[in-house]
Design a protein around this motif. Structure first.
Motif, PDB file in Angstrom:
ATOM      1  N   PRO A 256       5.250  10.275   2.627  1.00 37.11           N
ATOM      2  CA  PRO A 256       5.409   9.016   3.352  1.00 37.11           C
ATOM      3  C   PRO A 256       4.056   8.421   3.749  1.00 37.11           C
ATOM      4  N   ASP A 257       3.987   7.121   3.762  1.00 37.41           N
ATOM      5  CA  ASP A 257       2.758   6.405   4.091  1.00 37.41           C
ATOM      6  C   ASP A 257       2.609   6.332   5.613  1.00 37.41           C
ATOM      7  N   ILE A 258       1.472   6.798   6.140  1.00 38.79           N
ATOM      8  CA  ILE A 258       1.281   6.773   7.589  1.00 38.79           C
ATOM      9  C   ILE A 258       1.250   5.352   8.143  1.00 38.79           C
ATOM     10  N   MET A 259       1.012   4.360   7.298  1.00 39.33           N
ATOM     11  CA  MET A 259       0.981   2.977   7.767  1.00 39.33           C
ATOM     12  C   MET A 259       2.333   2.279   7.628  1.00 39.33           C
ATOM     13  N   ASP A 260       3.329   3.004   7.167  1.00 41.50           N
ATOM     14  CA  ASP A 260       4.672   2.440   7.074  1.00 41.50           C
ATOM     15  C   ASP A 260       5.276   2.409   8.475  1.00 41.50           C
ATOM     16  N   ARG A 261       5.513   1.208   8.990  1.00 41.99           N
ATOM     17  CA  ARG A 261       6.012   1.070  10.363  1.00 41.99           C
ATOM     18  C   ARG A 261       7.415   1.655  10.542  1.00 41.99           C
ATOM     19  N   ARG A 262       8.082   1.962   9.449  1.00 52.49           N
ATOM     20  CA  ARG A 262       9.400   2.580   9.543  1.00 52.49           C
ATOM     21  C   ARG A 262       9.306   4.091   9.747  1.00 52.49           C
ATOM     22  N   LEU A 263       8.135   4.652   9.540  1.00 53.81           N
ATOM     23  CA  LEU A 263       7.945   6.097   9.703  1.00 53.81           C
ATOM     24  C   LEU A 263       7.960   6.442  11.189  1.00 53.81           C
ATOM     25  N   THR A 264       8.784   7.404  11.563  1.00 52.21           N
ATOM     26  CA  THR A 264       8.918   7.792  12.967  1.00 52.21           C
ATOM     27  C   THR A 264       8.227   9.128  13.226  1.00 52.21           C
ATOM     28  N   TRP A 265       7.933   9.381  14.503  1.00 51.81           N
ATOM     29  CA  TRP A 265       7.311  10.662  14.836  1.00 51.81           C
ATOM     30  C   TRP A 265       8.252  11.817  14.545  1.00 51.81           C
TER      31      TRP A 265
ATOM     32  N   GLN B 163      -2.202  14.577   0.675  1.00 50.88           N
ATOM     33  CA  GLN B 163      -1.498  13.305   0.496  1.00 50.88           C
ATOM     34  C   GLN B 163      -0.025  13.496   0.160  1.00 50.88           C
ATOM     35  N   VAL B 164       0.365  14.711  -0.204  1.00 50.56           N
ATOM     36  CA  VAL B 164       1.782  15.007  -0.422  1.00 50.56           C
ATOM     37  C   VAL B 164       2.489  15.130   0.925  1.00 50.56           C
ATOM     38  N   PHE B 165       1.779  15.623   1.908  1.00 52.24           N
ATOM     39  CA  PHE B 165       2.339  15.724   3.260  1.00 52.24           C
ATOM     40  C   PHE B 165       2.487  14.332   3.874  1.00 52.24           C
ATOM     41  N   LEU B 166       1.397  13.624   3.988  1.00 43.96           N
ATOM     42  CA  LEU B 166       1.413  12.249   4.480  1.00 43.96           C
ATOM     43  C   LEU B 166       0.340  11.461   3.736  1.00 43.96           C
ATOM     44  N   ALA B 167       0.717  10.368   3.139  1.00 47.19           N
ATOM     45  CA  ALA B 167      -0.228   9.561   2.372  1.00 47.19           C
ATOM     46  C   ALA B 167      -1.016   8.646   3.288  1.00 47.19           C
ATOM     47  N   GLY B 168      -2.315   8.583   3.060  1.00 48.49           N
ATOM     48  CA  GLY B 168      -3.171   7.704   3.836  1.00 48.49           C
ATOM     49  C   GLY B 168      -4.073   8.417   4.817  1.00 48.49           C
ATOM     50  N   ASN B 169      -3.767   9.689   5.110  1.00 47.64           N
ATOM     51  CA  ASN B 169      -4.653  10.458   5.974  1.00 47.64           C
ATOM     52  C   ASN B 169      -5.977  10.699   5.268  1.00 47.64           C
TER      53      ASN B 169
ATOM     54  N   THR C 211       0.840  -1.192   0.000  1.00 47.89           N
ATOM     55  CA  THR C 211       0.000   0.000   0.000  1.00 47.89           C
ATOM     56  C   THR C 211       0.876   1.242   0.000  1.00 47.89           C
ATOM     57  N   ARG C 212       0.389   2.258  -0.681  1.00 49.55           N
ATOM     58  CA  ARG C 212       0.994   3.583  -0.648  1.00 49.55           C
ATOM     59  C   ARG C 212      -0.155   4.562  -0.444  1.00 49.55           C
ATOM     60  N   GLY C 213      -0.335   4.950   0.812  1.00 53.38           N
ATOM     61  CA  GLY C 213      -1.493   5.773   1.129  1.00 53.38           C
ATOM     62  C   GLY C 213      -2.767   4.988   0.899  1.00 53.38           C
ATOM     63  N   LYS C 214      -3.641   5.509   0.066  1.00 52.80           N
ATOM     64  CA  LYS C 214      -4.922   4.866  -0.208  1.00 52.80           C
ATOM     65  C   LYS C 214      -4.878   4.014  -1.478  1.00 52.80           C
ATOM     66  N   ALA C 215      -3.696   3.862  -2.054  1.00 51.41           N
ATOM     67  CA  ALA C 215      -3.541   3.023  -3.243  1.00 51.41           C
ATOM     68  C   ALA C 215      -2.980   1.662  -2.848  1.00 51.41           C
ATOM     69  N   MET C 216      -3.342   0.635  -3.633  1.00 49.80           N
ATOM     70  CA  MET C 216      -2.848  -0.709  -3.402  1.00 49.80           C
ATOM     71  C   MET C 216      -2.124  -1.188  -4.652  1.00 49.80           C
ATOM     72  N   LEU C 217      -1.016  -1.876  -4.429  1.00 49.14           N
ATOM     73  CA  LEU C 217      -0.206  -2.400  -5.526  1.00 49.14           C
ATOM     74  C   LEU C 217      -0.048  -3.898  -5.347  1.00 49.14           C
ATOM     75  N   THR C 218      -0.516  -4.654  -6.317  1.00 48.47           N
ATOM     76  CA  THR C 218      -0.380  -6.110  -6.305  1.00 48.47           C
ATOM     77  C   THR C 218       0.730  -6.474  -7.269  1.00 48.47           C
ATOM     78  N   HIS C 219       1.835  -6.960  -6.738  1.00 48.28           N
ATOM     79  CA  HIS C 219       3.037  -7.215  -7.534  1.00 48.28           C
ATOM     80  C   HIS C 219       3.138  -8.695  -7.926  1.00 48.28           C
ATOM     81  N   PHE C 220       3.462  -8.917  -9.196  1.00 48.50           N
ATOM     82  CA  PHE C 220       3.621 -10.275  -9.718  1.00 48.50           C
ATOM     83  C   PHE C 220       5.096 -10.567  -9.995  1.00 48.50           C
ATOM     84  N   ASP C 221       5.424 -11.852 -10.024  1.00 47.04           N
ATOM     85  CA  ASP C 221       6.834 -12.238 -10.121  1.00 47.04           C
ATOM     86  C   ASP C 221       7.449 -11.994 -11.487  1.00 47.04           C
TER      87      ASP C 221
END
Length: 276
Positions: free
Chosen positions: A128-137, A161-167, A50-60
């Motif tokens: 940055p994606d708000i659901m990215d666990r690597r994102l720090t306060w 969404q340029v500030f933070l994606a997913g809000n 996921t990137r914000g409110k978008a979803m990406l399904t990746h194939f091999d």
């Protein structure tokens, strides 16, 4: 519209049944996309991102499906290949030997070479994606000081969404309430302590919503309200959707206003207009 936590939960559910599996049925409901079905059929899914409110399904084999739920889109995962009985329009169907993942009602769908996704007109603008666990306060606090964002009111910034994606709309109201900040203030107005508090609330509230399936209240409060007999609808949010009801913290009457044709809820006691 589903926000970052809801899209991430949907992606996790889809990833649980698709990642590592070969997709033997691919069906697009939009005629312009049907040419891609043969190209994707028989390929293995390697990730659902996921990137914000978008979803990406990746194939091999180096291709990805981009999808955005927009206002009415919804994903559903079912066991087996029998599809649910619904009046919704099916836009995308991905099936393995054991499961089906179906996207209904959305129309913002496209197929891209994975290596070219950085050129996607929506994705390339996202922060940055708000659901990215690597994102720090601290990273969020630093963005609040960025010249691109510092002059914007918090009510506007927290839908950008340029500030933070997913809000989105409910997260905006809940985060600003949790931080105790008037939405009319700008990021530049905030003290260092207020920026830190807002940055922490941004991650705390969005991640709590993900963990609980959409409840932003502190667990102790939500559980207490549940024991009092309140339904999930009334023990879900601090302020969003609670206009004219008393604040759970201070008892003040929750207010509703329109900002950019989007509803915003605040507590005058916890978010005083004369602060700062």
């Amino acid at each position: 519209m589903p926000e970052g936590p809801e899209i991430r939960r949907a992606a996790d559910a889809i990833g649980d049944v698709l990642v590592g599996e070969v997709v033997d049925t691919v069906r697009f409901g939009l005629p312009r996309l049907r040419k891609y079905a043969r190209q994707l059929r028989g390929q293995k899914v390697v990730d659902v991102e996921t990137r914000g409110k978008a979803m990406l399904t990746h194939f091999d084999h180096g291709y990805s499906i981009y999808s955005h739920n927009q206002l009415y889109g919804v994903w559903q995962v079912v066991e087996g290949k029998k599809l649910p009985n619904t009046t919704r329009s099916m836009r995308l169907l991905l099936q393995t030997a054991d499961h089906s993942a179906i996207l209904y009602s959305a129309s913002d769908i496209s197929v891209w070479p994975t290596e070219e996704l950085s050129e996607h007109p929506f994705l390339q603008k996202l922060g940055p994606d708000i659901m990215d666990r690597r994102l720090t306060w601290r990273a969020v606090a630093a963005r609040l000081e960025d010249a691109r964002f510092a002059g914007k009111s918090l009510s506007v910034l927290y839908l950008d969404q340029v500030f933070l994606a997913g809000n989105g709309n409910y997260l905006r109201s809940e985060i600003l309430f949790d931080a105790g900040l008037d939405p009319k203030r700008t990021a530049a107005d905030l003290t260092r302590g207020e920026r830190g508090r807002l940055a922490r609330s941004t991650l705390d509230i969005s991640r709590r919503s993900y963990d609980t399936g959409g409840i932003t209240l502190a667990p102790q409060l939500s559980n207490s309200l549940q024991r009092q007999g309140l339904t999930r609808e009334w023990r879900r949010f601090y302020v969003f959707g609670r206009a004219d009801y008393p604040c759970y913290r201070c008892g003040s009457e929750i207010r509703r206003e329109e900002v950019g044709s989007r509803r915003l809820y605040t507590c005058p006691g916890c978010q005083p207009r004369d602060a700062g």
